[in-house]
Each structure stands twice: as C-alpha cells, then as structure tokens.
Motif scaffolding. Sequence first.
Motif, PDB file in Angstrom:
ATOM      1  N   LEU A  79      12.493   6.869  -4.462  1.00 52.42           N
ATOM      2  CA  LEU A  79      12.063   5.475  -4.355  1.00 52.42           C
ATOM      3  C   LEU A  79      11.023   5.401  -3.257  1.00 52.42           C
ATOM      4  CD1 LEU A  79      12.260   2.495  -5.075  1.00 52.42           C
ATOM      5  CD2 LEU A  79      14.111   2.307  -3.398  1.00 52.42           C
ATOM      6  N   ARG A  80       9.833   4.985  -3.625  1.00 52.70           N
ATOM      7  CA  ARG A  80       8.739   4.856  -2.660  1.00 52.70           C
ATOM      8  C   ARG A  80       8.722   3.432  -2.125  1.00 52.70           C
ATOM      9  NH1 ARG A  80       3.078   7.377  -2.519  1.00 52.70           N
ATOM     10  NH2 ARG A  80       1.892   5.864  -1.311  1.00 52.70           N
ATOM     11  N   LEU A  81       8.763   3.302  -0.790  1.00 56.12           N
ATOM     12  CA  LEU A  81       8.758   1.997  -0.137  1.00 56.12           C
ATOM     13  C   LEU A  81       7.579   1.889   0.815  1.00 56.12           C
ATOM     14  CD1 LEU A  81      12.496   1.696   0.964  1.00 56.12           C
ATOM     15  CD2 LEU A  81      11.435   0.617  -1.025  1.00 56.12           C
ATOM     16  N   HIS A  82       6.967   0.725   0.857  1.00 60.53           N
ATOM     17  CA  HIS A  82       6.020   0.370   1.910  1.00 60.53           C
ATOM     18  C   HIS A  82       6.663  -0.801   2.649  1.00 60.53           C
ATOM     19  CE1 HIS A  82       3.113   2.476  -0.701  1.00 60.53           C
ATOM     20  NE2 HIS A  82       2.560   2.794   0.469  1.00 60.53           N
ATOM     21  N   ILE A  83       6.832  -0.656   3.951  1.00 61.75           N
ATOM     22  CA  ILE A  83       7.503  -1.684   4.748  1.00 61.75           C
ATOM     23  C   ILE A  83       6.559  -2.124   5.860  1.00 61.75           C
ATOM     24  CG2 ILE A  83       9.507  -2.230   6.177  1.00 61.75           C
ATOM     25  CD1 ILE A  83      10.937   0.148   4.746  1.00 61.75           C
ATOM     26  N   TYR A  84       6.313  -3.420   5.918  1.00 63.13           N
ATOM     27  CA  TYR A  84       5.443  -3.995   6.936  1.00 63.13           C
ATOM     28  C   TYR A  84       6.285  -4.917   7.815  1.00 63.13           C
ATOM     29  CZ  TYR A  84       1.840  -2.319   3.796  1.00 63.13           C
ATOM     30  OH  TYR A  84       1.062  -1.530   2.995  1.00 63.13           O
ATOM     31  N   VAL A  85       6.228  -4.697   9.110  1.00 61.53           N
ATOM     32  CA  VAL A  85       7.026  -5.482  10.058  1.00 61.53           C
ATOM     33  C   VAL A  85       6.102  -6.004  11.146  1.00 61.53           C
ATOM     34  CG1 VAL A  85       8.964  -5.436  11.670  1.00 61.53           C
ATOM     35  CG2 VAL A  85       9.012  -3.981   9.623  1.00 61.53           C
ATOM     36  N   ASP A  86       6.185  -7.305  11.421  1.00 61.75           N
ATOM     37  CA  ASP A  86       5.494  -7.829  12.595  1.00 61.75           C
ATOM     38  C   ASP A  86       6.455  -8.729  13.359  1.00 61.75           C
ATOM     39  OD1 ASP A  86       5.453 -10.362  11.445  1.00 61.75           O
ATOM     40  OD2 ASP A  86       3.314 -10.398  11.079  1.00 61.75           O
ATOM     41  N   GLU A  87       5.960  -9.526  14.262  1.00 58.21           N
ATOM     42  CA  GLU A  87       6.841 -10.313  15.125  1.00 58.21           C
ATOM     43  C   GLU A  87       7.661 -11.354  14.375  1.00 58.21           C
ATOM     44  OE1 GLU A  87       4.872 -11.954  18.502  1.00 58.21           O
ATOM     45  OE2 GLU A  87       3.909 -10.060  18.985  1.00 58.21           O
ATOM     46  N   SER A  88       7.191 -11.795  13.217  1.00 55.00           N
ATOM     47  CA  SER A  88       7.912 -12.876  12.543  1.00 55.00           C
ATOM     48  C   SER A  88       8.133 -12.661  11.052  1.00 55.00           C
ATOM     49  CB  SER A  88       7.170 -14.207  12.755  1.00 55.00           C
ATOM     50  OG  SER A  88       5.889 -14.133  12.137  1.00 55.00           O
ATOM     51  N   SER A  89       7.817 -11.497  10.535  1.00 58.32           N
ATOM     52  CA  SER A  89       8.049 -11.284   9.106  1.00 58.32           C
ATOM     53  C   SER A  89       8.288  -9.820   8.785  1.00 58.32           C
ATOM     54  CB  SER A  89       6.869 -11.809   8.280  1.00 58.32           C
ATOM     55  OG  SER A  89       5.715 -11.036   8.529  1.00 58.32           O
ATOM     56  N   VAL A  90       8.943  -9.615   7.649  1.00 59.31           N
ATOM     57  CA  VAL A  90       9.167  -8.286   7.101  1.00 59.31           C
ATOM     58  C   VAL A  90       8.811  -8.349   5.622  1.00 59.31           C
ATOM     59  CG1 VAL A  90      10.878  -6.497   6.586  1.00 59.31           C
ATOM     60  CG2 VAL A  90      11.061  -7.815   8.706  1.00 59.31           C
ATOM     61  N   GLU A  91       8.017  -7.395   5.155  1.00 60.61           N
ATOM     62  CA  GLU A  91       7.689  -7.297   3.742  1.00 60.61           C
ATOM     63  C   GLU A  91       8.012  -5.888   3.275  1.00 60.61           C
ATOM     64  OE1 GLU A  91       4.914  -9.388   1.781  1.00 60.61           O
ATOM     65  OE2 GLU A  91       4.041 -10.406   3.505  1.00 60.61           O
ATOM     66  N   VAL A  92       8.701  -5.804   2.142  1.00 58.05           N
ATOM     67  CA  VAL A  92       9.059  -4.514   1.568  1.00 58.05           C
ATOM     68  C   VAL A  92       8.529  -4.478   0.145  1.00 58.05           C
ATOM     69  CG1 VAL A  92      10.929  -2.945   0.938  1.00 58.05           C
ATOM     70  CG2 VAL A  92      11.154  -4.407   2.967  1.00 58.05           C
ATOM     71  N   LEU A  93       7.722  -3.468  -0.155  1.00 60.78           N
ATOM     72  CA  LEU A  93       7.204  -3.259  -1.498  1.00 60.78           C
ATOM     73  C   LEU A  93       7.818  -1.980  -2.030  1.00 60.78           C
ATOM     74  CD1 LEU A  93       4.885  -4.696   0.270  1.00 60.78           C
ATOM     75  CD2 LEU A  93       3.530  -4.357  -1.771  1.00 60.78           C
ATOM     76  N   ALA A  94       8.541  -2.072  -3.116  1.00 60.23           N
ATOM     77  CA  ALA A  94       9.163  -0.905  -3.750  1.00 60.23           C
ATOM     78  C   ALA A  94       8.343  -0.532  -4.975  1.00 60.23           C
ATOM     79  CB  ALA A  94      10.598  -1.222  -4.157  1.00 60.23           C
ATOM     80  N   ARG A  95       8.206   0.755  -5.187  1.00 57.04           N
ATOM     81  CA  ARG A  95       7.482   1.279  -6.349  1.00 57.04           C
ATOM     82  C   ARG A  95       6.109   0.641  -6.475  1.00 57.04           C
ATOM     83  NH1 ARG A  95      10.800   1.314 -11.521  1.00 57.04           N
ATOM     84  NH2 ARG A  95       8.966   2.478 -12.174  1.00 57.04           N
ATOM     85  N   ASP A  96       5.361   0.670  -5.395  1.00 55.33           N
ATOM     86  CA  ASP A  96       3.982   0.160  -5.343  1.00 55.33           C
ATOM     87  C   ASP A  96       3.879  -1.308  -5.738  1.00 55.33           C
ATOM     88  OD1 ASP A  96       2.855   2.602  -4.445  1.00 55.33           O
ATOM     89  OD2 ASP A  96       2.946   3.384  -6.485  1.00 55.33           O
ATOM     90  N   GLY A  97       4.899  -2.089  -5.403  1.00 53.74           N
ATOM     91  CA  GLY A  97       4.845  -3.528  -5.606  1.00 53.74           C
ATOM     92  C   GLY A  97       5.568  -4.047  -6.836  1.00 53.74           C
ATOM     93  N   LEU A  98       6.268  -3.177  -7.585  1.00 54.74           N
ATOM     94  CA  LEU A  98       7.031  -3.662  -8.745  1.00 54.74           C
ATOM     95  C   LEU A  98       8.191  -4.546  -8.312  1.00 54.74           C
ATOM     96  CD1 LEU A  98       7.068  -0.571 -11.129  1.00 54.74           C
ATOM     97  CD2 LEU A  98       5.771  -2.693 -11.372  1.00 54.74           C
ATOM     98  N   ALA A  99       8.724  -4.306  -7.132  1.00 52.90           N
ATOM     99  CA  ALA A  99       9.726  -5.184  -6.526  1.00 52.90           C
ATOM    100  C   ALA A  99       9.257  -5.475  -5.105  1.00 52.90           C
ATOM    101  CB  ALA A  99      11.101  -4.514  -6.506  1.00 52.90           C
ATOM    102  N   VAL A 100       9.290  -6.749  -4.716  1.00 52.30           N
ATOM    103  CA  VAL A 100       8.799  -7.152  -3.399  1.00 52.30           C
ATOM    104  C   VAL A 100       9.805  -8.081  -2.748  1.00 52.30           C
ATOM    105  CG1 VAL A 100       6.960  -8.340  -2.141  1.00 52.30           C
ATOM    106  CG2 VAL A 100       6.401  -6.978  -4.167  1.00 52.30           C
ATOM    107  N   LEU A 101      10.090  -7.840  -1.476  1.00 60.28           N
ATOM    108  CA  LEU A 101      10.925  -8.729  -0.667  1.00 60.28           C
ATOM    109  C   LEU A 101      10.098  -9.187   0.519  1.00 60.28           C
ATOM    110  CD1 LEU A 101      14.224  -6.653  -0.516  1.00 60.28           C
ATOM    111  CD2 LEU A 101      13.807  -8.683  -1.887  1.00 60.28           C
ATOM    112  N   THR A 102      10.159 -10.466   0.810  1.00 59.38           N
ATOM    113  CA  THR A 102       9.466 -11.027   1.964  1.00 59.38           C
ATOM    114  C   THR A 102      10.451 -11.880   2.733  1.00 59.38           C
ATOM    115  OG1 THR A 102       7.376 -11.106   0.746  1.00 59.38           O
ATOM    116  CG2 THR A 102       7.535 -12.468   2.701  1.00 59.38           C
ATOM    117  N   ALA A 103      10.447 -11.748   4.056  1.00 60.86           N
ATOM    118  CA  ALA A 103      11.371 -12.539   4.864  1.00 60.86           C
ATOM    119  C   ALA A 103      10.723 -12.930   6.180  1.00 60.86           C
ATOM    120  CB  ALA A 103      12.643 -11.738   5.142  1.00 60.86           C
ATOM    121  N   LEU A 104      10.988 -14.148   6.602  1.00 57.96           N
ATOM    122  CA  LEU A 104      10.642 -14.567   7.955  1.00 57.96           C
ATOM    123  C   LEU A 104      11.743 -14.101   8.875  1.00 57.96           C
ATOM    124  CD1 LEU A 104       9.395 -18.202   7.389  1.00 57.96           C
ATOM    125  CD2 LEU A 104       8.028 -16.159   7.819  1.00 57.96           C
ATOM    126  N   THR A 105      11.378 -13.687  10.065  1.00 58.84           N
ATOM    127  CA  THR A 105      12.369 -13.223  11.017  1.00 58.84           C
ATOM    128  C   THR A 105      12.205 -13.980  12.326  1.00 58.84           C
ATOM    129  OG1 THR A 105      10.915 -11.466  11.811  1.00 58.84           O
ATOM    130  CG2 THR A 105      12.437 -10.898  10.051  1.00 58.84           C
TER     131      THR A 105
END
Length: 93
Positions: A18-44
């Motif tokens: 499973l290939r994941l791209h995970i982006y984290v900054d001070e107020s959000s997290v974004e996870v893209l699985a399988r080059d964006g076929l599944a995406v999760l976005t969250a405010l933190t």
Amino acid sequence: NGWTTAFGAPAALVEGTLRLHIYVDESSVEVLARDGLAVLTALTYVNSANNGLVLFADGTVTVKHLEIYALESIWTEEAVAGTQAIWDEVCLS
C-alpha cells in the motif's frame, strides 16, 4: 471535546503493498492512498509540543520505504503584509 482521535478508510493492497503519501502541517493531515484513489483529510488542533505521528493497521505491517521532507512556509513577509492589509481593509469597511 467530541473530536475523533483516529479514523481510517479501507484501501486495497496491490501485490501486498500500500503506497501512502502523508502530508502533515500545524493544522491539518492529508493521507493519499494508492496515488489518490482513497483520500483522508483532517483538521488538527494539537499542542505544538507534540511532534510524533502514529500509523496503525489491522494485522502486521512492514514499512519498506520511508521518506520525510520538511515543508517550507508559503508565507513570505510580503504575503503576510499583503494579507494583513486586505484584512485591515475588510475590517474597516
């Protein structure tokens, strides 16, 4: 506070991987699985002293490759000054 502390989404493995791209900054997290076929976005809203990330899965997981990059701010001094000028104008209108 009612905020969810963990969440996930199903993502099928391709040849056991499973290939994941995970982006984290001070107020959000974004996870893209399988080059964006599944995406999760969250405010933190976290304590700035917290500097870790936990990944979890059902079953055993082996991390085969991991790269971490520091992201630079998009906010230059000019951009911040311009944003403040616009905000001041909006507030004074």
